[in-house]
Design a protein around this motif. Structure first.
Motif, PDB file in Angstrom:
ATOM      1  N   UNK A   1       0.830  -1.210   0.000  1.00 53.16           N
ATOM      2  CA  UNK A   1       0.000   0.000   0.000  1.00 53.16           C
ATOM      3  C   UNK A   1       0.863   1.256   0.000  1.00 53.16           C
ATOM      4  N   UNK A   2       1.901   1.286   0.847  1.00 48.00           N
ATOM      5  CA  UNK A   2       2.786   2.444   0.938  1.00 48.00           C
ATOM      6  C   UNK A   2       3.471   2.697  -0.407  1.00 48.00           C
ATOM      7  N   UNK A   3       3.924   1.629  -1.071  1.00 50.98           N
ATOM      8  CA  UNK A   3       4.578   1.778  -2.373  1.00 50.98           C
ATOM      9  C   UNK A   3       3.603   2.354  -3.399  1.00 50.98           C
ATOM     10  N   UNK A   4       2.369   1.848  -3.434  1.00 49.18           N
ATOM     11  CA  UNK A   4       1.381   2.336  -4.403  1.00 49.18           C
ATOM     12  C   UNK A   4       0.999   3.777  -4.137  1.00 49.18           C
ATOM     13  N   UNK A   5       0.907   4.169  -2.889  1.00 47.71           N
ATOM     14  CA  UNK A   5       0.510   5.535  -2.560  1.00 47.71           C
ATOM     15  C   UNK A   5       1.617   6.529  -2.876  1.00 47.71           C
ATOM     16  N   UNK A   6       2.864   6.060  -3.012  1.00 48.34           N
ATOM     17  CA  UNK A   6       3.948   6.978  -3.363  1.00 48.34           C
ATOM     18  C   UNK A   6       3.957   7.271  -4.864  1.00 48.34           C
ATOM     19  N   UNK A   7       3.196   6.504  -5.649  1.00 44.17           N
ATOM     20  CA  UNK A   7       3.100   6.755  -7.086  1.00 44.17           C
ATOM     21  C   UNK A   7       2.213   7.967  -7.344  1.00 44.17           C
ATOM     22  N   UNK A   8       2.488   8.686  -8.422  1.00 41.43           N
ATOM     23  CA  UNK A   8       1.577   9.786  -8.794  1.00 41.43           C
ATOM     24  C   UNK A   8       0.172   9.250  -9.063  1.00 41.43           C
ATOM     25  N   UNK A   9      -0.856  10.073  -8.879  1.00 41.85           N
ATOM     26  CA  UNK A   9      -2.242   9.616  -9.057  1.00 41.85           C
ATOM     27  C   UNK A   9      -2.504   8.976 -10.427  1.00 41.85           C
ATOM     28  N   UNK A  10      -1.955   9.537 -11.493  1.00 46.29           N
ATOM     29  CA  UNK A  10      -2.172   8.968 -12.831  1.00 46.29           C
ATOM     30  C   UNK A  10      -1.636   7.540 -12.909  1.00 46.29           C
TER      31      UNK A  10
ATOM     32  N   UNK B   1      23.880  16.959 -24.023  1.00 45.66           N
ATOM     33  CA  UNK B   1      23.028  15.844 -23.647  1.00 45.66           C
ATOM     34  C   UNK B   1      21.593  16.172 -24.044  1.00 45.66           C
ATOM     35  N   UNK B   2      20.837  15.127 -24.351  1.00 47.45           N
ATOM     36  CA  UNK B   2      19.451  15.313 -24.746  1.00 47.45           C
ATOM     37  C   UNK B   2      18.616  14.186 -24.159  1.00 47.45           C
ATOM     38  N   UNK B   3      17.384  14.497 -23.822  1.00 53.20           N
ATOM     39  CA  UNK B   3      16.413  13.497 -23.376  1.00 53.20           C
ATOM     40  C   UNK B   3      15.107  13.802 -24.102  1.00 53.20           C
ATOM     41  N   UNK B   4      14.463  12.769 -24.597  1.00 55.31           N
ATOM     42  CA  UNK B   4      13.224  12.929 -25.343  1.00 55.31           C
ATOM     43  C   UNK B   4      12.144  12.102 -24.654  1.00 55.31           C
ATOM     44  N   UNK B   5      11.048  12.731 -24.284  1.00 51.98           N
ATOM     45  CA  UNK B   5       9.949  12.003 -23.660  1.00 51.98           C
ATOM     46  C   UNK B   5       9.323  12.804 -22.543  1.00 51.98           C
ATOM     47  N   UNK B   6       8.354  12.198 -21.910  1.00 50.08           N
ATOM     48  CA  UNK B   6       7.642  12.866 -20.830  1.00 50.08           C
ATOM     49  C   UNK B   6       8.532  13.153 -19.643  1.00 50.08           C
ATOM     50  N   UNK B   7       8.138  14.125 -18.870  1.00 55.88           N
ATOM     51  CA  UNK B   7       8.810  14.437 -17.616  1.00 55.88           C
ATOM     52  C   UNK B   7       8.130  13.669 -16.503  1.00 55.88           C
ATOM     53  N   UNK B   8       8.897  13.231 -15.531  1.00 58.16           N
ATOM     54  CA  UNK B   8       8.282  12.604 -14.373  1.00 58.16           C
ATOM     55  C   UNK B   8       9.165  11.561 -13.728  1.00 58.16           C
ATOM     56  N   UNK B   9       8.712  11.111 -12.576  1.00 55.38           N
ATOM     57  CA  UNK B   9       9.439  10.101 -11.812  1.00 55.38           C
ATOM     58  C   UNK B   9       9.608   8.821 -12.624  1.00 55.38           C
ATOM     59  N   UNK B  10       8.543   8.389 -13.293  1.00 54.16           N
ATOM     60  CA  UNK B  10       8.584   7.158 -14.077  1.00 54.16           C
ATOM     61  C   UNK B  10       9.640   7.228 -15.174  1.00 54.16           C
ATOM     62  N   UNK B  11       9.805   8.404 -15.770  1.00 55.20           N
ATOM     63  CA  UNK B  11      10.767   8.591 -16.860  1.00 55.20           C
ATOM     64  C   UNK B  11      12.179   8.910 -16.363  1.00 55.20           C
TER      65      UNK B  11
END
Length: 180
Positions: free
Chosen positions: A6-15, A78-88
């Motif tokens: 539960x703690x791990x899931x709640x640390x994820x962003x809502x999306x 340096x370059x990064x292509x894609x969404x911003x966020x913890x997952x990326x």
């Protein structure tokens, strides 16, 4: 046990929590599933042995095959292509660059979606010296992204979760080294 889950899931962003919930409820009921990577095919086959799964690879735009590489060596670009966020892994890129700020001359370009709140949170994680070397480019079309790859030194892709990062495929086709 359950509390840690539960703690791990709640640390994820809502999306991400929402997507996980929808996947758990609907994936096993789907008559056919497509995915872009052999990893995802194997993962799903283990979890849903009766599922009919097809791999459907995404081919890079022709612009990435045609670009002329002229890598920039000073400063490193340096370059990064894609969404911003913890997952990326956006935070991982900035943490690494923060550690290198006094040792390397570099710039960092994020080709991404605009997310002002997340960009502000990222800025708070690094020094002004590092932040001055960072730029964001939004809403680029494939030929414009290809143009950016022409002078990039390397693509940084520290994603924590990605089924088939198209930016990596595009960089490889373009001859751009990838650190993932």
């Amino acid at each position: 046990g359950l509390f840690a889950w539960y703690k791990e899931r709640m640390s994820l962003p809502p999306y991400d929590r929402f997507v996980e919930l929808i996947e758990r409820r609907s994936l096993g009921r789907a008559p056919v599933v497509t995915t872009e990577s052999t990893f995802a095919v194997k993962f799903l086959q283990e979890k849903y042995p009766a599922m009919k799964i097809h791999q459907a690879e995404h081919a890079p735009n022709q612009a990435f095959h045609q670009l002329q590489r002229r890598p920039q060596a000073q400063p490193l670009r340096f370059i990064a292509v894609g969404g911003l966020g913890h997952r990326k892994g956006t935070d991982l890129i900035l943490a690494a660059l923060e550690q290198l700020r006094d040792e390397l001359d570099f710039t960092m370009t994020f080709i991404t979606n605009p997310n002002p709140a997340y960009v502000a949170a990222l800025q708070a994680q690094v020094s002004a010296t590092t932040w001055q070397r960072v730029e964001f480019k939004y809403h680029l079309l494939p030929p414009e992204v290809a143009k950016e790859l022409e002078t990039a030194t390397m693509l940084l892709m520290p994603t924590r979760a990605d089924t088939s990062p198209n930016a990596v495929k595009e960089a490889v086709v373009a001859g751009l080294p990838v650190v993932a």
